[in-house]
Design an enzyme around this catalytic site. Structure first.
Site, PDB file in Angstrom:
ATOM      1  N   ASP A 218      -3.559 -90.563  17.897  1.00 17.73           N
ATOM      2  CA  ASP A 218      -1.735 -90.645  17.402  1.00 17.73           C
ATOM      3  C   ASP A 218      -1.204 -90.764  16.042  1.00 17.73           C
ATOM      4  O   ASP A 218      -2.826 -91.141  15.632  1.00 17.73           O
ATOM      5  CB  ASP A 218      -1.264 -91.418  17.976  1.00 17.73           C
ATOM      6  CG  ASP A 218       0.408 -90.717  19.109  1.00 17.73           C
ATOM      7  OD1 ASP A 218       0.925 -90.540  18.011  1.00 17.73           O
ATOM      8  OD2 ASP A 218       0.110 -90.466  20.303  1.00 17.73           O
TER       9      ASP A 218
ATOM     10  N   HIS B 202       2.422 -86.027  16.372  1.00 20.32           N
ATOM     11  CA  HIS B 202       1.663 -87.040  16.891  1.00 20.32           C
ATOM     12  C   HIS B 202      -0.074 -87.930  16.309  1.00 20.32           C
ATOM     13  O   HIS B 202      -0.391 -88.028  16.535  1.00 20.32           O
ATOM     14  CB  HIS B 202       1.421 -87.685  18.738  1.00 20.32           C
ATOM     15  CG  HIS B 202       2.541 -87.426  19.172  1.00 20.32           C
ATOM     16  ND1 HIS B 202       3.065 -89.050  19.108  1.00 20.32           N
ATOM     17  CD2 HIS B 202       3.073 -87.216  19.407  1.00 20.32           C
ATOM     18  CE1 HIS B 202       4.140 -89.276  19.790  1.00 20.32           C
ATOM     19  NE2 HIS B 202       3.788 -88.247  19.794  1.00 20.32           N
TER      20      HIS B 202
ATOM     21  N   GLU C 264       6.225 -83.532  22.205  1.00 18.28           N
ATOM     22  CA  GLU C 264       6.886 -84.134  21.255  1.00 18.28           C
ATOM     23  C   GLU C 264       6.455 -83.523  19.336  1.00 18.28           C
ATOM     24  O   GLU C 264       6.946 -84.518  18.657  1.00 18.28           O
ATOM     25  CB  GLU C 264       7.319 -85.021  21.324  1.00 18.28           C
ATOM     26  CG  GLU C 264       7.819 -86.189  22.462  1.00 18.28           C
ATOM     27  CD  GLU C 264       7.567 -87.519  22.503  1.00 18.28           C
ATOM     28  OE1 GLU C 264       7.936 -88.502  22.933  1.00 18.28           O
ATOM     29  OE2 GLU C 264       6.613 -88.546  22.028  1.00 18.28           O
TER      30      GLU C 264
HETATM   31  C1  ACM Z   1       4.831 -88.355  26.531  1.00 14.88           C
HETATM   32  O1  ACM Z   1       5.074 -89.066  26.851  1.00 14.88           O
HETATM   33  N1  ACM Z   1       5.062 -88.306  24.949  1.00 14.88           N
HETATM   34  C2  ACM Z   1       3.936 -87.243  26.972  1.00 14.88           C
END
Ligand code: ACM
Length: 638
Positions: free
Chosen positions: A204, A278, A355
């Site tokens: 991440d 991410h 995201e």
């Molecule tokens: C997530 O909770 N962004 C998969």
């Protein structure tokens, strides 16, 4: 007549033994498919023989049981592979498959004379052992020998098998790093409740946690940031001279060790490499993966504010994405997947996809050129182009591709499996399109959410109470049921700074999830579940595992009367608790006023303090609710 009187006599003795001992109630989690409680009990002898056929997998269940018994009871336990010798506990495989049990089911018979667990496969024996352990007194969970305990288990016949093959928990080891030993502890805790899948969120913006030998900077650079403590997401910007030494990573040997540790406990590990969003840690290590000029000045994030989640989508303040229009990105991912696929025997690799901020892609000439060339109409289609190429890479390594439900948006790749997190709709849609699905919706299965009122818990944007988690149903009516592989809960660790907090966040909600993915749907019952949860707590105390007592904290609801006086309604999550309260800043106990109806807040009160009792015993934590906080909530609602 003689026979009849003997029978009557036996019945009477049976009746007496039940009457004396009181009603035997079991508190197994997850609830087995069928349980028949029989009269009598098994008493563990000082010398125990576990019989298990000589096979590595059989030995796993036997060794687990031996260690458990030896550690806490001090019994002398041996494992025998011969069938001739008399045995205290027999672990047996059916020579001919028992169709009801499947791969992971078992029969468990506890009698006064001995114990038998029978299954089709060694995994079933292992789960039978887990159930058996829960039949012994709580001290069986102790890490040291406990004397003065009568090691008995009630006589039972249990038939049990899981509802779903996919029973997972996800642990985010990127936002905060957890050591190999801590991950093993997590696995130990999971398997007690028959979870069989640990999903490790390995990469991440805050750290890349897995050694990739062909890309060493991922861990020499990408695994470390500046340590910050406080409220993640609002950290101050690290200064240039602050040491970047916080974090860590798993070497490939560590990963192999963890995979084997899981395998020995019939648990798989699924790796997640979260791309194309991410991905800041990867970009910092290899800035050429970014489409944004200046990426070489980026640093691995500690938890300072970086993303905005608005009505019109997500925007990032720094470009934490991989460049979807560069061949370097796909060459990089091919290298990563080659090594990841070799390390994890599990069939699926999770590639994130959630995201992904696209504001930097929108500014990139190279991404614009890709859109032109490939006829991609919008940024969702750009991401879909990326995902489909990645799916091919993953499949070329012999693995199945899985992603978060955002991967549906621009069009799913042909074989992509979907993990539905933004509710259940993504999972329903994907299953209708013929794709495999794992359900892990925020609504029921997000373990990073607060467990009771926010005044009591480290702040996260939402709450998820135990009773709500218990309502988790992985197969919604409109989904294609056969494509729902199962469910899992996710523990993101932005606000989880240490392993004790990992435990606190996971339990007891993990019990609710375990029962939702193992037990028959019709067996789920909150009124029957919460007392079993309460019986696990003393076992956790013995095991020295932390859990949240949040189910004893009441909910607060403020409103205004017609006379403009604030009124507070308190609601308990579990029944038959008394709430005592004060408005005078002192600590209430059971000699204070008891809550019986909504409270009118005195004009000058600054805080409401409450504590829950069961009878004479304080059971909840002291909760201090500032009146100003209730006012804020009321204003927000207006
Ligand atoms: C997530 O909770 N962004 C998969």
């Amino acid at each position: 007549m003689k026979k009849l009187s003997l029978l009557l006599c036996c019945c009477f003795i049976t009746f007496l033994s039940f009457g004396q001992a009181g009603k035997t109630t079991l508190a197994i989690i997850p609830e087995p498919v069928t349980t028949v409680i029989k009269p009598g009990q098994f008493i563990l002898p000082k010398t125990v023989v576990i019989q298990a056929a000589a096979s590595t997998d059989m030995e796993k269940a036997a060794t687990y049981l031996k260690n458990k018994l030896t550690t806490s009871t001090g019994a002398f336990v041996t494992i025998k592979n011969t069938f001739a010798a008399p045995a205290t506990i027999k672990l047996l495989l059916y020579p001919k498959q028992d169709a009801t049990l499947g791969k992971e089911g078992y029969h468990l018979w506890v009698t006064a004379k001995g114990i038998i667990i029978k299954a089709n496969e060694p995994a079933g024996l292992f789960y039978g052992v887990q159930t058996l352990v829960q039949l012994f007194p709580k001290e069986i969970e102790s890490p040291q020998v406990v004397s003065h305990v009568k090691w008995t288990a009630p006589c039972v016949d249990i038939t049990d098998y899981p509802r779903f093959a996919w029973r997972g928990l996800m642990l985010d080891v990127s936002r905060h790093f957890f050591t190999k030993e801590e991950v093993k502890q997590y696995i130990d805790q999971m398997v007690r409740y028959k979870f069989n899948l640990l999903h490790m969120h390995l990469t991440d913006d805050e750290g890349w946690r897995i050694e990739i030998k062909s890309l060493p900077r991922l861990t020499t650079v990408g695994a470390y940031n500046v340590k910050k403590v406080g409220e993640f997401g609002n950290f101050s910007q690290p200064k240039a001279d602050e040491p970047r030494t916080y974090g860590g990573f798993y070497t490939q040997d560590d990963i192999r060790e963890l995979v084997q540790y899981g395998k020995d406990r019939f648990l798989n590990i699924m790796p997640e490499v979260d791309v194309p969003g991410h991905s800041l840690a990867a970009v910092v290590a290899y800035p050429e993966l970014s489409c944004t000029p200046g990426a070489e000045n980026y640093k691995v994030r500690s938890g300072e504010h970086m993303m905005n989640f608005g009505k019109n989508g997500i925007t990032a303040l720094v470009d934490n994405t991989l460049n979807p229009s560069s061949e370097k990105t796909y060459a990089f991912l091919d290298k990563v997947m080659t090594e990841v696929a070799q390390l994890f025997p599990f069939g699926y690799i999770h590639l994130g996809g959630d995201e992904c901020a696209k504001n930097f892609w929108a500014q990139s000439d190279s991404v614009k050129a890709l859109m032109q060339k490939e006829g991609l109409k919008n940024m969702e289609e750009v991401q879909a182009y990326f995902e489909k190429r990645l799916e091919k890479i993953v499949e070329s390594k012999g693995k199945k591709f899985m992603g978060w439900d955002e991967i549906i948006e621009g069009g799913l790749g042909p074989n992509a499996a979907v993990m539905s997190w933004r509710g259940i709709q993504g999972g329903i849609t994907a299953s209708k399109l013929g794709h495999e699905v794992v359900m892990s919706p925020t609504t029921f299965a997000y373990l990073d959410y607060m467990q009771s009122d926010r005044v009591m818990e480290p702040h996260v944007y939402e709450s998820l109470r135990l009773s709500k988690a218990y309502q988790f149903e992985p197969v919604p009516d409109s989904a294609v049921a056969k494509l729902i592989l199962g469910g899992q809960a996710n523990l993101w660790t932005e606000q989880v700074f240490n392993f004790r907090q990992v435990e606190y966040m996971t339990w007891p909600r993990g019990f609710a999830i375990a029962e939702s993915v193992w037990s028959p749907k019709e067996k789920k019952n909150w009124d029957n579940f919460y007392p079993r949860v309460e019986k696990q707590f003393p076992r956790f105390n013995e095991a020295e595992i932390k859990y949240a007592p949040s189910m004893y904290d009441p909910d607060f609801d403020a409103s205004m009367t017609v006379d403009s006086v604030m009124k507070v309604t308190l609601t308990n999550e579990i029944p038959n608790l008394d709430i005592y309260y004060s408005f005078d800043n002192s600590y209430p106990d059971r000699f204070y006023p008891k809550y019986t109806e909504p409270l009118l807040v005195p004009e000058d009160a600054t805080q409401l303090r409450v504590i829950t009792y069961r009878g004479k015993e304080p059971i909840g934590r002291m909760v201090t609710m500032p009146i100003a906080e209730l006012k804020r909530r009321l204003q927000k609602r207006e």
